[in-house]
Design a protein around this motif. Structure first.
Motif, PDB file in Angstrom:
ATOM      1  N   PHE A 446      16.164 -76.267   4.528  1.00  0.00           N
ATOM      2  CA  PHE A 446      15.803 -76.471   3.024  1.00  0.00           C
ATOM      3  C   PHE A 446      14.252 -77.174   2.903  1.00  0.00           C
ATOM      4  N   PRO A 447      13.835 -76.639   1.835  1.00  0.00           N
ATOM      5  CA  PRO A 447      14.270 -75.753   0.574  1.00  0.00           C
ATOM      6  C   PRO A 447      14.156 -74.366   0.622  1.00  0.00           C
ATOM      7  N   TRP A 448      13.635 -73.967   2.153  1.00  0.00           N
ATOM      8  CA  TRP A 448      13.229 -72.488   1.995  1.00  0.00           C
ATOM      9  C   TRP A 448      14.457 -71.448   2.054  1.00  0.00           C
ATOM     10  N   LEU A 449      15.319 -71.897   3.038  1.00  0.00           N
ATOM     11  CA  LEU A 449      16.580 -71.078   2.999  1.00  0.00           C
ATOM     12  C   LEU A 449      17.307 -70.900   1.640  1.00  0.00           C
ATOM     13  N   THR A 450      17.217 -72.032   0.910  1.00  0.00           N
ATOM     14  CA  THR A 450      18.142 -71.948  -0.412  1.00  0.00           C
ATOM     15  C   THR A 450      17.222 -70.961  -1.304  1.00  0.00           C
ATOM     16  N   TRP A 451      15.817 -70.947  -1.237  1.00  0.00           N
ATOM     17  CA  TRP A 451      15.111 -70.004  -1.908  1.00  0.00           C
ATOM     18  C   TRP A 451      15.408 -68.539  -1.519  1.00  0.00           C
ATOM     19  N   VAL A 452      15.617 -68.370  -0.003  1.00  0.00           N
ATOM     20  CA  VAL A 452      15.614 -67.222   0.409  1.00  0.00           C
ATOM     21  C   VAL A 452      17.111 -66.671  -0.101  1.00  0.00           C
ATOM     22  N   ALA A 453      17.862 -67.685  -0.136  1.00  0.00           N
ATOM     23  CA  ALA A 453      19.544 -67.219  -0.712  1.00  0.00           C
ATOM     24  C   ALA A 453      19.249 -66.777  -2.120  1.00  0.00           C
ATOM     25  N   LEU A 454      18.655 -67.455  -3.073  1.00  0.00           N
ATOM     26  CA  LEU A 454      18.573 -67.192  -4.283  1.00  0.00           C
ATOM     27  C   LEU A 454      17.838 -65.943  -4.636  1.00  0.00           C
ATOM     28  N   ALA A 455      16.808 -65.578  -3.893  1.00  0.00           N
ATOM     29  CA  ALA A 455      16.378 -64.422  -3.999  1.00  0.00           C
ATOM     30  C   ALA A 455      17.197 -63.123  -3.541  1.00  0.00           C
ATOM     31  N   ALA A 456      18.111 -63.289  -2.477  1.00  0.00           N
ATOM     32  CA  ALA A 456      18.880 -62.385  -1.954  1.00  0.00           C
ATOM     33  C   ALA A 456      20.019 -62.083  -2.778  1.00  0.00           C
ATOM     34  N   MET A 457      20.183 -63.089  -3.857  1.00  0.00           N
ATOM     35  CA  MET A 457      21.428 -62.841  -5.041  1.00  0.00           C
ATOM     36  C   MET A 457      20.810 -62.280  -6.107  1.00  0.00           C
ATOM     37  N   VAL A 458      19.372 -62.374  -6.150  1.00  0.00           N
ATOM     38  CA  VAL A 458      18.633 -61.501  -7.344  1.00  0.00           C
ATOM     39  C   VAL A 458      18.379 -60.124  -6.777  1.00  0.00           C
ATOM     40  N   ALA A 459      18.296 -59.952  -5.335  1.00  0.00           N
ATOM     41  CA  ALA A 459      18.009 -58.506  -5.119  1.00  0.00           C
ATOM     42  C   ALA A 459      19.445 -57.798  -5.068  1.00  0.00           C
ATOM     43  N   VAL A 460      20.665 -58.329  -4.609  1.00  0.00           N
ATOM     44  CA  VAL A 460      21.934 -57.607  -4.852  1.00  0.00           C
ATOM     45  C   VAL A 460      22.254 -57.322  -6.481  1.00  0.00           C
TER      46      VAL A 460
END
Length: 531
Positions: A446-460
């Motif tokens: 935290f918080p980096w992997l939370t931001w990675v997850a958000l970026a992955a959702m946007v990518a999907v």
């Protein structure tokens, strides 16, 4: 609604005329262990003074967590991903599984700190604002109700195959009545049904993996070790290039839907925080074994070009190749169990989400009533009725109204995950500052992997624009999200619910009390319902 400052921890705020929970209805351990504000009588969640039950045992939660990841989409829907991506479907499921693990870790962190039957809807309201809890909650409710319809139709098609001449509607009605009745009774009955459904699914997938590994090793009688010929000899690991991988990725992401239900169920268990923590911590190996492991052995044993992979399903194709007798009928039994399990879980999850929303003043008040056993019966009936209505729409207007419903919830899980990630960013900092002892589960990195997850959702979401079908789903789901957000903002305001539910997490939602908020069972602030 704007945020309100919580009362001092040593000052009980429930008014004298606020009824208390009935004797013998225990509060959760967290209600006395995690916060000074918990001391004192918690506000009751319904006009009858009842609270949601706590009849789910740890064995129920453990098996729900195990079996919840195994759905009909894994047994049947994965065939389309294999046909598009080839062996690279293993990578697609690994990538989407990594995203799901991050989401479950975030949700587990918040749910272990504040167990509530409204789960992520409560967390979003507390961290972002009432409009966010309203949007995430009602979108998820619609997703589950439409899912009930789809699963009932799928289960009926299997039954009509076994009993030719019997009408589909008869089986749909039978299953609807059965699981509506199950959920109208004590929550323990739901737990028992899910325990045995999940036990069957877990046993089936474990047996399949054992047979597959023996066949790959060449020690299964009548089979030869396939080596890597199916992995590299038919166009390579990426036979359809990046486009195939993207198609497989999109197919795999939505196969994981339903994992959130365990955090809803945990609020009605004997030890909510402990149950959530255990379920989340085992999510990694469950996803790795059941999904990624299954895809790996399937594409090793059978050619991704085999038409049976799409026509009959990848599991049947593998069992047929191994000479297992009556493989198709065996898998039909397992798929039927998966569909019925999902129906049962979706009626349960949708009813608890509806009850949670209404208890927070975000829905029709008549759904707020509880039975003496702590079951939100009006919410159960309403959720089941919506699901049955969706089935009728599939018969009356399959290409219009029912298609619109399916498209509206097509990408709903990504919207829900987005709210989970955004809420966790704010909730974690508040917990570290105000109640670090509640962090029984911690999000990694935290918080980096939370931001990675958000970026992955946007990518999907962006990848969904590439395909006509998924693009339509994205537009419809986006429209639903915008409408719900607009209604939520207009009706409940944009302010953060900073003080909401900062009391202890337990089970249930609070009844309306005037003035200051009183910590309620289920970790949710009580407030007057709106008209």
């Amino acid at each position: 609604m704007t945020s309100r400052t919580p009362p001092p921890a040593d000052t009980p705020t429930a008014p004298a005329d606020t009824p208390t929970a009935p004797a013998g209805k225990p509060t959760s351990p967290e209600a006395t262990a995690t916060s000074p504000a918990a001391v004192g009588a918690p506000a009751p969640p319904s006009p009858t003074g009842q609270a949601l039950g706590n009849g789910l045992k740890q064995r129920h939660l453990s098996m729900i967590a195990l079996g919840g990841v195994i759905g009909a989409g894994l047994f049947v829907g994965s065939g389309a991903g294999i046909a598009s991506a080839g062996p690279s479907v293993v990578l697609a499921y690994a990538l989407s599984g990594a995203l799901v693990m991050l989401v479950m870790r975030m949700l587990g962190e918040m749910s272990a700190a504040h167990p509530a039957s409204g789960s992520f809807s409560v967390h979003a309201e507390r961290a972002i604002g009432p409009w966010a809890g309203f949007t995430a909650g009602w979108m998820f409710w619609m997703l589950l109700c439409v899912g009930v319809a789809a699963e009932a139709i799928g289960a009926a098609s299997i039954m009509t195959g076994w009993f030719p001449g019997s009408p589909d509607w008869l089986w749909v009605a039978l299953f609807m009545v059965l699981f509506c009745a199950t959920n109208l009774s004590a929550v323990g009955n739901f737990g028992e049904f899910e325990f045995w459904f999940s036990a069957l699914k877990v046993t089936a997938i474990a047996a399949f993996l054992v047979l597959a590994v023996l066949a790959i090793a060449g020690v299964l009688p009548g089979s030869d070790a396939p080596g890597a010929r199916h992995l590299t000899g038919e166009g390579g690991f990426f036979p359809n290039g990046a486009d195939g991988l993207v198609t497989g990725l999109l197919a795999s992401v939505f196969a994981y839907g339903g994992l959130e239900t365990v955090t809803i169920a945990a609020a009605e268990s004997e030890h909510p925080a402990r149950g959530v923590a255990k379920a989340v911590r085992t999510a990694m190996w469950r996803i790795a074994v059941f999904y990624v492991g299954s895809m790996a052995v399937i594409v090793t044993l059978v050619s991704w070009r085999d038409p049976e992979v799409s026509a009959k399903g990848p599991y049947v194709a593998v069992l047929d190749s191994l000479g297992i007798p009556a493989a198709g009928q065996v898998m039909n039994v397992v798929i039927l169990a998966a569909l019925l399990s999902a129906m049962n879980a979706n009626i349960y999850g949708s009813s608890r989400m509806a009850y949670s929303l209404v208890a927070r003043g975000q829905g029709p008040r008549f759904l707020r009533r509880l039975s003496r056993g702590g079951v939100p019966r009006p919410a159960v009936v309403a959720s089941s009725a919506f699901g049955f209505l969706a089935v009728l729409l599939s018969y009356w207007w399959p290409d219009t109204v029912f298609s619109w419903l399916l498209n509206m919830v097509g990408a709903a899980v990504l919207v829900v995950w987005g709210f989970i990630a955004a809420a966790q960013l704010r909730t974690r900092r508040r917990l570290e500052r105000e109640a670090p002892e509640r962090l029984l589960v911690r999000m990694w990195g935290f918080p980096w992997l939370t931001w990675v997850a958000l970026a992955a959702m946007v990518a999907v979401l962006l990848l969904m624009l590439r395909e006509p079908d998924t693009r339509t789903q994205l537009y419809f789901t986006g429209g639903l999200a915008i409408v719900l957000s607009a209604v939520g903002m207009a009706r409940y305001g944009r302010g953060r619910g900073a003080a909401r539910g900062d009391g202890p997490g337990a089970r249930g939602e609070g009844e309306a009390v005037p003035a200051q908020a009183t910590p309620a069972r289920g970790g949710e602030e009580t407030r007057a319902p709106t008209d």
